[in-house]
Design a protein around this motif. Sequence first.
Motif, PDB file in Angstrom:
ATOM      1  N   TYR A  77     -45.215  -4.195  11.024  1.00 31.59           N
ATOM      2  CA  TYR A  77     -45.957  -5.427  10.760  1.00 31.59           C
ATOM      3  C   TYR A  77     -45.101  -6.464  10.046  1.00 31.59           C
ATOM      4  O   TYR A  77     -45.294  -7.659  10.208  1.00 31.59           O
ATOM      5  N   HIS A  78     -44.152  -5.996   9.245  1.00 29.79           N
ATOM      6  CA  HIS A  78     -43.308  -6.912   8.486  1.00 29.79           C
ATOM      7  C   HIS A  78     -42.479  -7.802   9.406  1.00 29.79           C
ATOM      8  O   HIS A  78     -42.240  -8.972   9.107  1.00 29.79           O
ATOM      9  N   CYS A  79     -42.061  -7.263  10.538  1.00 31.68           N
ATOM     10  CA  CYS A  79     -41.211  -8.083  11.400  1.00 31.68           C
ATOM     11  C   CYS A  79     -42.006  -8.869  12.437  1.00 31.68           C
ATOM     12  O   CYS A  79     -41.421  -9.487  13.320  1.00 31.68           O
ATOM     13  N   LEU A  80     -43.312  -8.895  12.328  1.00 25.82           N
ATOM     14  CA  LEU A  80     -44.107  -9.708  13.247  1.00 25.82           C
ATOM     15  C   LEU A  80     -43.783 -11.196  13.137  1.00 25.82           C
ATOM     16  O   LEU A  80     -43.942 -11.945  14.097  1.00 25.82           O
ATOM     17  N   TRP A  81     -43.302 -11.624  11.959  1.00 28.78           N
ATOM     18  CA  TRP A  81     -42.967 -13.037  11.795  1.00 28.78           C
ATOM     19  C   TRP A  81     -41.892 -13.454  12.778  1.00 28.78           C
ATOM     20  O   TRP A  81     -41.864 -14.599  13.240  1.00 28.78           O
ATOM     21  N   LYS A  82     -41.010 -12.519  13.169  1.00 28.56           N
ATOM     22  CA  LYS A  82     -39.961 -12.855  14.131  1.00 28.56           C
ATOM     23  C   LYS A  82     -40.575 -13.177  15.499  1.00 28.56           C
ATOM     24  O   LYS A  82     -40.148 -14.108  16.176  1.00 28.56           O
ATOM     25  N   ILE A  83     -41.574 -12.395  15.873  1.00 29.20           N
ATOM     26  CA  ILE A  83     -42.252 -12.637  17.146  1.00 29.20           C
ATOM     27  C   ILE A  83     -42.994 -13.965  17.091  1.00 29.20           C
ATOM     28  O   ILE A  83     -42.911 -14.785  18.006  1.00 29.20           O
ATOM     29  N   GLU A  84     -43.717 -14.197  15.990  1.00 27.70           N
ATOM     30  CA  GLU A  84     -44.460 -15.440  15.848  1.00 27.70           C
ATOM     31  C   GLU A  84     -43.535 -16.649  15.861  1.00 27.70           C
ATOM     32  O   GLU A  84     -43.843 -17.677  16.462  1.00 27.70           O
ATOM     33  N   GLU A  85     -42.374 -16.522  15.212  1.00 29.08           N
ATOM     34  CA  GLU A  85     -41.416 -17.623  15.211  1.00 29.08           C
ATOM     35  C   GLU A  85     -40.879 -17.859  16.619  1.00 29.08           C
ATOM     36  O   GLU A  85     -40.722 -19.011  17.051  1.00 29.08           O
ATOM     37  N   SER A  86     -40.624 -16.787  17.370  1.00 27.04           N
ATOM     38  CA  SER A  86     -40.149 -16.925  18.746  1.00 27.04           C
ATOM     39  C   SER A  86     -41.169 -17.663  19.600  1.00 27.04           C
ATOM     40  O   SER A  86     -40.818 -18.546  20.390  1.00 27.04           O
ATOM     41  N   PHE A  87     -42.452 -17.309  19.441  1.00 25.48           N
ATOM     42  CA  PHE A  87     -43.501 -17.992  20.199  1.00 25.48           C
ATOM     43  C   PHE A  87     -43.589 -19.460  19.807  1.00 25.48           C
ATOM     44  O   PHE A  87     -43.746 -20.335  20.654  1.00 25.48           O
ATOM     45  N   ILE A  89     -41.230 -21.399  18.626  1.00 25.38           N
ATOM     46  CA  ILE A  89     -40.086 -22.116  19.186  1.00 25.38           C
ATOM     47  C   ILE A  89     -40.271 -22.317  20.685  1.00 25.38           C
ATOM     48  O   ILE A  89     -40.044 -23.407  21.213  1.00 25.38           O
ATOM     49  N   THR A  90     -40.705 -21.253  21.355  1.00 29.90           N
ATOM     50  CA  THR A  90     -40.921 -21.345  22.798  1.00 29.90           C
ATOM     51  C   THR A  90     -41.957 -22.407  23.126  1.00 29.90           C
ATOM     52  O   THR A  90     -41.760 -23.228  24.033  1.00 29.90           O
ATOM     53  N   LYS A  91     -43.053 -22.404  22.377  1.00 30.05           N
ATOM     54  CA  LYS A  91     -44.118 -23.367  22.644  1.00 30.05           C
ATOM     55  C   LYS A  91     -43.687 -24.793  22.345  1.00 30.05           C
ATOM     56  O   LYS A  91     -43.995 -25.721  23.090  1.00 30.05           O
ATOM     57  N   SER A  92     -42.961 -24.989  21.251  1.00 32.50           N
ATOM     58  CA  SER A  92     -42.634 -26.357  20.850  1.00 32.50           C
ATOM     59  C   SER A  92     -41.456 -26.925  21.630  1.00 32.50           C
ATOM     60  O   SER A  92     -41.514 -28.050  22.108  1.00 32.50           O
ATOM     61  N   TYR A  93     -40.383 -26.154  21.773  1.00 31.86           N
ATOM     62  CA  TYR A  93     -39.195 -26.694  22.433  1.00 31.86           C
ATOM     63  C   TYR A  93     -39.264 -26.629  23.956  1.00 31.86           C
ATOM     64  O   TYR A  93     -38.746 -27.495  24.639  1.00 31.86           O
ATOM     65  N   LEU A  94     -39.888 -25.593  24.463  1.00 31.85           N
ATOM     66  CA  LEU A  94     -39.951 -25.441  25.912  1.00 31.85           C
ATOM     67  C   LEU A  94     -41.283 -25.905  26.489  1.00 31.85           C
ATOM     68  O   LEU A  94     -41.483 -25.851  27.700  1.00 31.85           O
TER      69      LEU A  94
END
Length: 117
Positions: A77-87, A89-94
């Motif tokens: 659960y601690h590394c879920l922030w990495k997934i959320e950050e990836s989403f 970035i994907t949503k905003s830049y792409l």
Amino acid sequence: MADKASNYATHKAMTREELGDSTKCVKIISKDKDGEKIKPVVEIDKEKINEDLKYAGYNLMVTSELDMEPLQVYQTYHCLWKIEESFRITKSYLDARPVYVQKKEQSMAFFNLCKAL
């Protein structure tokens, strides 16, 4: 939060928007000991602050994963922030469209992605 809350001396100076989460550190007294209405008095709730300080630095996690060890749950659960950050970035830049996860395999793929990051 307590420092921010202590900056408000009057009821009018204080709104939820201005205080945010620090409102839980404030008591507003609008009745005297006899129950009579009085001009609102703003006080810092020291009991609430002390209660919050007891738990400062602890993380509470609620999960449905009953077969995992506590450390494994925390790491996952601690590394879920990495997934959320990836989403994000994907949503905003792409300018990506929403992705909906419905199957268990898809959910597990996100957890595996977390381990890979």
